[in-house]
Design an enzyme around this catalytic site. Structure first.
Site, PDB file in Angstrom:
ATOM      1  CG  ASN A  34      -1.843  -1.247   1.190  1.00 58.74           C
ATOM      2  OD1 ASN A  34      -2.665  -1.390   0.297  1.00 58.74           O
ATOM      3  ND2 ASN A  34      -1.689  -2.139   2.163  1.00 58.74           N
ATOM      4  CG  HIS A  62     -17.655  -9.718   7.623  1.00 56.29           C
ATOM      5  ND1 HIS A  62     -18.696 -10.614   7.667  1.00 56.29           N
ATOM      6  CD2 HIS A  62     -18.219  -8.487   7.570  1.00 56.29           C
ATOM      7  CE1 HIS A  62     -19.843  -9.968   7.623  1.00 56.29           C
ATOM      8  NE2 HIS A  62     -19.577  -8.661   7.577  1.00 56.29           N
TER       9      HIS A  62
END
Length: 147
Positions: A34, A62
């Protein structure tokens, strides 16, 4: 040093920026998918791991399952690491995704940085905690009193 532009079906545009007069000792591993930015006049000891990504998500609603092999879990996206100018990172340190280390700070040997470290501080431990801060008035590293 690695700039990860592809992992499985994922595609990244890594940005690894390194300032002037940066000194890296042996076995420094920087993994960038990133954005990682290392300021000028930074000193990195040996055996340091700096990463802006993980194999899988381990918090929130999640998380990735332990039943999926780590190599098959997607890399996390969107987190950065910013290391300010005049920072010293000691031996055997780990700098994890989403962290900013402020100008002039010192990260002690064997420290795991999981959250931001303010400018002009000394941080140690796993996870890192600030133990001293530069006192501009007295020109000393003053102990930080924990509450």
């Amino acid at each position: 040093m690695e700039a990860v532009d592809e992992y499985g079906t994922q595609h990244f545009k890594p940005r690894l920026i390194i300032g002037d007069n940066v000194s890296l000792s042996e076995y420094v591993h920087i993994g960038c998918a990133n954005h990682i930015e290392i300021g000028s006049n930074v000193l990195l000891g040996s055996k340091i791991y700096i990463t802006d990504h993980n194999h899988g998500v381990y918090r929130g609603a999640h998380p990735d399952s332990p039943d999926v092999p780590p190599v098959n879990r997607p890399l996390t996206e969107g987190e950065s690491i910013i290391i300010g100018d005049n920072v010293w990172i000691g031996e055997f340190c780990t700098i994890l995704p989403g962290v900013t280390i402020g100008y002039g700070s010192i990260i002690g040997s064997h420290t795991t940085v999981t959250h931001d470290i303010p400018p002009k501080c000394i941080a140690v431990g796993s996870p890192a905690r600030v133990i001293k801060q530069w006192d501009e008035e007295k020109k000393i590293w003053a102990p930080v009193v924990s509450s």
